[in-house]
Write a protein that holds these residues in place. Structure first.
Motif, PDB file in Angstrom:
ATOM      1  N   SER A 116      -2.217  13.576 -25.506  1.00  0.00           N
ATOM      2  CA  SER A 116      -2.203  13.582 -24.042  1.00  0.00           C
ATOM      3  C   SER A 116      -2.369  15.012 -23.537  1.00  0.00           C
ATOM      4  CB  SER A 116      -0.883  13.008 -23.512  1.00  0.00           C
ATOM      5  OG  SER A 116      -0.694  11.683 -23.948  1.00  0.00           O
ATOM      6  N   VAL A 117      -2.864  15.140 -22.309  1.00  0.00           N
ATOM      7  CA  VAL A 117      -2.960  16.454 -21.687  1.00  0.00           C
ATOM      8  C   VAL A 117      -1.771  16.624 -20.743  1.00  0.00           C
ATOM      9  CG1 VAL A 117      -4.532  15.580 -19.876  1.00  0.00           C
ATOM     10  CG2 VAL A 117      -4.416  18.037 -20.360  1.00  0.00           C
ATOM     11  N   ILE A 118      -1.055  17.723 -20.899  1.00  0.00           N
ATOM     12  CA  ILE A 118       0.128  18.021 -20.092  1.00  0.00           C
ATOM     13  C   ILE A 118      -0.281  18.992 -18.987  1.00  0.00           C
ATOM     14  CG2 ILE A 118       2.488  18.896 -20.098  1.00  0.00           C
ATOM     15  CD1 ILE A 118       2.088  16.352 -21.742  1.00  0.00           C
ATOM     16  N   CYS A 119      -0.041  18.575 -17.746  1.00  0.00           N
ATOM     17  CA  CYS A 119      -0.540  19.314 -16.588  1.00  0.00           C
ATOM     18  C   CYS A 119       0.580  19.905 -15.732  1.00  0.00           C
ATOM     19  CB  CYS A 119      -1.377  18.401 -15.695  1.00  0.00           C
ATOM     20  SG  CYS A 119      -2.545  17.356 -16.568  1.00  0.00           S
ATOM     21  N   GLY A 120       1.841  19.568 -16.006  1.00  0.00           N
ATOM     22  CA  GLY A 120       2.911  20.064 -15.153  1.00  0.00           C
ATOM     23  C   GLY A 120       4.276  19.791 -15.758  1.00  0.00           C
ATOM     24  N   TYR A 121       5.310  20.226 -15.056  1.00  0.00           N
ATOM     25  CA  TYR A 121       6.674  20.046 -15.539  1.00  0.00           C
ATOM     26  C   TYR A 121       7.621  19.963 -14.353  1.00  0.00           C
ATOM     27  CZ  TYR A 121       7.181  25.024 -14.475  1.00  0.00           C
ATOM     28  OH  TYR A 121       7.204  26.230 -13.824  1.00  0.00           O
ATOM     29  N   ASP A 122       8.768  19.360 -14.583  1.00  0.00           N
ATOM     30  CA  ASP A 122       9.802  19.216 -13.565  1.00  0.00           C
ATOM     31  C   ASP A 122      11.138  19.530 -14.238  1.00  0.00           C
ATOM     32  OD1 ASP A 122      11.741  18.409 -11.763  1.00  0.00           O
ATOM     33  OD2 ASP A 122      10.648  16.614 -11.121  1.00  0.00           O
ATOM     34  N   ARG A 123      11.599  20.755 -14.089  1.00  0.00           N
ATOM     35  CA  ARG A 123      12.834  21.164 -14.757  1.00  0.00           C
ATOM     36  C   ARG A 123      14.036  20.387 -14.226  1.00  0.00           C
ATOM     37  NH1 ARG A 123      12.732  25.558 -18.031  1.00  0.00           N
ATOM     38  NH2 ARG A 123      11.071  27.107 -17.787  1.00  0.00           N
ATOM     39  N   ALA A 124      14.049  20.109 -12.946  1.00  0.00           N
ATOM     40  CA  ALA A 124      15.216  19.457 -12.354  1.00  0.00           C
ATOM     41  C   ALA A 124      15.423  18.067 -12.960  1.00  0.00           C
ATOM     42  CB  ALA A 124      15.053  19.354 -10.838  1.00  0.00           C
TER      43      ALA A 124
END
Length: 308
Positions: A116-124
């Protein structure tokens, strides 16, 4: 935003190369699928096991290492059980995403068996955002916890390392037949001969991966021929033609590339015919590998009597 999802059925059966094609187009040189396949060596790979044809972690690592010979800085591969804890995965992804560089992940999302291609993140929320391999285009990202098997990151924006990397890719491709290809084809042919019923469904995937790889090999080698002097170009062009012949053999009507075609191999004469076709493919592979090696050393172009 704007990172496309990898699509199944788009002539890109190797999800690792497909995802790296997408990631590199966003972050660095837009190599294209065929170049990623060729430089990484995946275009010249033969499945190690026709009943389990997917890439192993070791093969993925070898592909990344080979690709890194053409990139500066290179890619980094992280494995579960090593430095790839969920918290570390978010940190690694965040460093790349903040610099505009997507990542590649295996074991994530709704299609964990494909890259898969990972495009972002959400630390919260403790989530990674990205696209799995999809059947149809979609803009909305998936959101899943950062539990991964493998993660490929870009520590910096990669650029081309120099023309020597292409010659090295050709050398590795020519050697692949001696190192793994001959033995793997031999085991494949023997396995088909040993069957007393139709092979398992994974056999269709093995044929699809092989045909996809050699189609990429033909395009990659033909493109290299256009950039070389007359004598090596002639050898490369002949190798490209041999890879096209392999694809034609694998796309023949009696080759098990669908579940319906696979069912026909329940007949012993059909299995024997398929094993004979595989042996013919193997002979063409050996001839193509010979041409690749000759493109690096030959003082004369190929003649009618040259080859294997």
């Amino acid at each position: 935003p704007g990172v496309p999802a990898p699509l199944s059925g788009s002539g890109r059966a190797h999800s690792l190369a497909h995802v790296l094609e997408i990631a590199l187009a966003q972050a660095g040189p837009s190599l294209g699928y065929d170049a990623v396949m060729g430089i990484s060596g995946l275009a010249f790979r033969t499945p190690a096991d026709p009943w389990a044809p997917g890439l192993t972690a070791e093969e993925a690592a070898a592909a990344v290492e080979a690709l890194n010979a053409a990139l500066e800085p290179g890619l980094e591969l992280h494995r579960a059980g090593g430095d790839l804890t969920p918290d570390r995965a978010i940190d690694l992804v965040a460093a790349c995403i903040d610099g505009g560089r997507p990542c590649a992940a295996l074991g994530w999302g709704s299609v964990k068996e494909s890259w898969s291609v990972i495009c972002g993140y959400d630390r919260a929320r403790g989530r990674l955002l990205g696209h799995c391999v999809l059947d149809t285009p979609r803009e909305q990202y998936e959101s899943w916890p950062p539990t991964l098997e493998l993660l490929i990151t870009m520590p910096g924006r990669p650029g081309p390392s120099g023309p020597g990397a292409l010659a090295e890719a050709v050398r590795r491709a020519g050697d692949a037949w001696e190192q793994t290809g001959r033995e793997r084809y031999g085991r494949w042919v023997a396995a088909v001969h040993a069957l007393d019923a139709a092979p398992p469904p994974e056999h269709v995937a093995a044929v699809e991966l092989l045909a996809d790889a050699r189609n990429a090999a033909a395009a990659f080698v033909a493109a290299l021929a256009e950039r070389r002097e007359a004598i090596p170009a002639a050898w490369l062009s002949r190798a490209a033609e041999r890879y096209r012949e392999i694809v034609e053999l694998l796309e023949a009507a009696d080759v098990p590339r669908t579940s319906e075609a696979l069912a026909l191999l329940d007949d012993e004469p059909a299995r024997r015919a398929w094993a004979d076709s595989l042996a013919a493919v193997a002979r063409t592979e050996e001839a193509a590998a010979h041409d690749l090696r000759m493109s690096l050393t030959a003082d004369d172009p190929p003649g009618d009597a040259d080859g294997c």
